[in-house]
Design a protein around this motif. Structure first.
Motif, PDB file in Angstrom:
ATOM      1  N   TYR A   1      -3.883  -3.457   0.623  1.00  0.00           N
ATOM      2  CA  TYR A   1      -3.036  -2.274   0.778  1.00  0.00           C
ATOM      3  C   TYR A   1      -3.165  -1.736   2.199  1.00  0.00           C
ATOM      4  N   ARG A   2      -2.277  -0.792   2.506  1.00  0.00           N
ATOM      5  CA  ARG A   2      -2.401   0.018   3.719  1.00  0.00           C
ATOM      6  C   ARG A   2      -1.952   1.440   3.375  1.00  0.00           C
ATOM      7  N   ILE A   3      -2.418   2.417   4.125  1.00  0.00           N
ATOM      8  CA  ILE A   3      -2.026   3.805   3.924  1.00  0.00           C
ATOM      9  C   ILE A   3      -0.890   4.130   4.881  1.00  0.00           C
ATOM     10  N   ASN A   4       0.236   4.580   4.327  1.00  0.00           N
ATOM     11  CA  ASN A   4       1.408   4.920   5.128  1.00  0.00           C
ATOM     12  C   ASN A   4       2.004   6.221   4.594  1.00  0.00           C
ATOM     13  N   ASN A   5       2.040   7.242   5.446  1.00  0.00           N
ATOM     14  CA  ASN A   5       2.580   8.548   5.056  1.00  0.00           C
ATOM     15  C   ASN A   5       1.888   9.107   3.817  1.00  0.00           C
TER      16      ASN A   5
ATOM     17  N   ARG B   1       0.464   7.540   1.386  1.00  0.00           N
ATOM     18  CA  ARG B   1       0.585   6.711   0.182  1.00  0.00           C
ATOM     19  C   ARG B   1      -0.023   5.343   0.429  1.00  0.00           C
TER      20      ARG B   1
ATOM     21  N   GLU C   1       0.332   1.516   0.169  1.00  0.00           N
ATOM     22  CA  GLU C   1       1.424   0.549   0.060  1.00  0.00           C
ATOM     23  C   GLU C   1       0.854  -0.856  -0.086  1.00  0.00           C
TER      24      GLU C   1
ATOM     25  N   THR D   1       0.311  -4.621   0.416  1.00  0.00           N
ATOM     26  CA  THR D   1       0.516  -5.587   1.502  1.00  0.00           C
ATOM     27  C   THR D   1       0.214  -7.013   1.071  1.00  0.00           C
TER      28      THR D   1
END
Length: 457
Positions: free
Chosen positions: A156-160, A162, A164, A166
């Motif tokens: 995963y990654r943290i974007n805004n 949240r 997400e 990957t």
């Protein structure tokens, strides 16, 4: 109680209740498929009667599991919307795969099995129950992959604000999933074995249909013993992964307060949680280090030291779970599982060479033993989820931040009471249905055209 406490109670009650049906479904599906395979290969009517008898009980349990499981998913939106918003992109992927692949597979082929007795060739009909059983176990894998991401987030990654997705492959091959899945499946077979043994004991105590229920009991005891070995080995691997990924959970499970090498496995402890110390601690020397690191002198981190490190990493706060709950749920889980295995071992000895126990005590113990692995499985999940606290997603999101901002105490309290009452009614229905079909026995499960075999005791 505030909204957070009530929401946690509601999700905990519905989850523990739902999981009473899950392990029995997992194990019993394969046992029923095994009995039908024996009937297909040998043509013996006893195996057909076993298949249909245990198949009816499996279907009742499967239906209850589906009904109770749906409520859990509703709660993600009702009580835990901030959690759903944060993890939906990751958490939803394995759950969607479970619904579109595994549940579709198991429900479709289970339907074909139910209605295909007189319409499908025997070989094709046999394949349907095996595919349904495989689907049940695959379903468990996807759900455990979603849960394991909460224990050990990967891919995963943290974007805004949240998480997400990957890498779905990283999520599905999470090291936590790879050790949790065999542990849960083995636990399911332990539950199913105890269930088949206990029900069979009821008939054997009355000397009813011995030709069917003595072989079923023997199969159940073998399944239980093999499953107990599987639970022990997979539990050992799981403890090592847990020590590496969630050291606070392992430390709480052992009431270990300070970092320690050559740590002993605690059998009984009385401590002062507030000040982080034990007054009494009966131990097996080197046991914890061996369990956690596979070495006698391995270092295991303690609650107080981990708390300091977590405050440095994550900021001020109390990162300790409820130590007493983690400690005793871990021990009782192991204890009830071991009792179930010992009961199966004793049963194999008492029924060797065609024998049956003369007294009723053995049968009554077997019937009481139905509950042992159910309790062990429930305690295992309570330990797994409560030991992760205060995190909903370990290291990323605390439980206090996951609750729905729009939820209020009256609405959650009303639904908590409502769900509890509905589940109580469902429990009564489940038990009454099981008792009804158990009392009918397996005699009427013969094919209509097949003669009723003479029974001799």
């Amino acid at each position: 109680m505030d909204v957070l406490d009530l929401s946690r109670w509601q999700f905990g009650i519905t989850t523990v209740y739902h999981f009473l049906f899950v392990p029995l479904t997992i194990g019993l599906s394969v046992i029923v498929a095994g009995f039908q395979t024996a009937w297909y290969r040998t043509g013996k009517q006893e195996y057909l009667r076993m298949t249909r008898f245990w198949g009816r009980l499996f279907l009742i349990n499967f239906a209850m599991g589906v009904v109770t499981g749906i409520v859990q998913e509703f709660q993600f939106g009702m009580n835990w919307s901030d959690y759903s918003r944060f993890v939906g992109d990751v958490f939803g992927a394995p759950l969607a795969m479970e619904g579109l692949i595994a549940f579709f597979m198991e429900s479709t082929f289970l339907g074909l099995w139910i209605f295909g007795w007189d319409k499908l060739p025997k070989k094709v009909h046999l394949a349907t129950i095996w595919l349904a059983a495989i689907g049940t176990n695959v379903s468990a894998y996807f759900i455990l992959a979603a849960n394991s991401w909460m224990q050990h987030p990967v891919g995963y990654r943290i974007n805004n604000g949240r998480a997400e997705l990957t890498d779905i492959w990283a999520v599905l091959t999470n090291s936590t999933t790879l050790v949790t899945f065999p542990h849960v499946i083995a636990g399911g077979f332990l539950v199913a074995g105890a269930f088949v043994l206990g029900v069979s004991a009821w008939f054997l105590m009355r000397r009813r249909e011995v030709d069917v229920f003595r072989p079923a009991a023997r199969v159940a005891m073998v399944v239980s013993l093999v499953a107990a070995v599987g639970v022990s080995l997979s539990g050992h691997w799981q403890a090592q992964i847990m020590t590496e990924q969630q050291p606070m959970k392992m430390a709480a499970a052992e009431a270990l307060w300070e970092d320690e090498s050559s740590a002993g496995f605690s059998l009984f402890a009385i401590g002062d949680v507030e000040n982080g110390r034990n007054h009494v601690n009966l131990q097996i020397p080197y046991g914890l280090s061996l369990l956690a690191t596979n070495t006698l002198d391995g270092k295991v981190e303690g609650v107080n030291d981990i708390q300091e490190r977590y405050q440095a990493i994550y900021g001020p706060g109390d990162y300790r779970p409820v130590v007493g709950l983690a400690y005793w749920s871990f021990r009782l889980m192991i204890g009830f599982g071991m009792l179930s295995a010992l009961l199966a071992l004793a049963g194999l000895w008492l029924t060797r060479r065609g024998r049956l126990p003369a007294g009723k005590w053995a049968y009554r113990l077997a019937m009481l033993g139905i509950g042992l692995p159910f309790v062990a499985n429930s305690l295992g999940w309570i330990f797994t989820e409560m030991g992760r606290q205060p995190w909903t997603v370990f290291g990323l999101m605390r439980t206090a931040a996951a609750v729905s901002p729009g939820a209020d105490v009256p609405s959650v309290a009303i639904t908590l009471v409502g769900f509890t009452l509905v589940y109580a009614v469902l429990a009564v229905i489940e038990v009454r249905l099981l008792i009804k079909f158990i009392k009918r026995g397996a005699q009427e499960e013969l094919e209509p055209e097949a003669p009723v075999p003479a029974l001799s005791y």
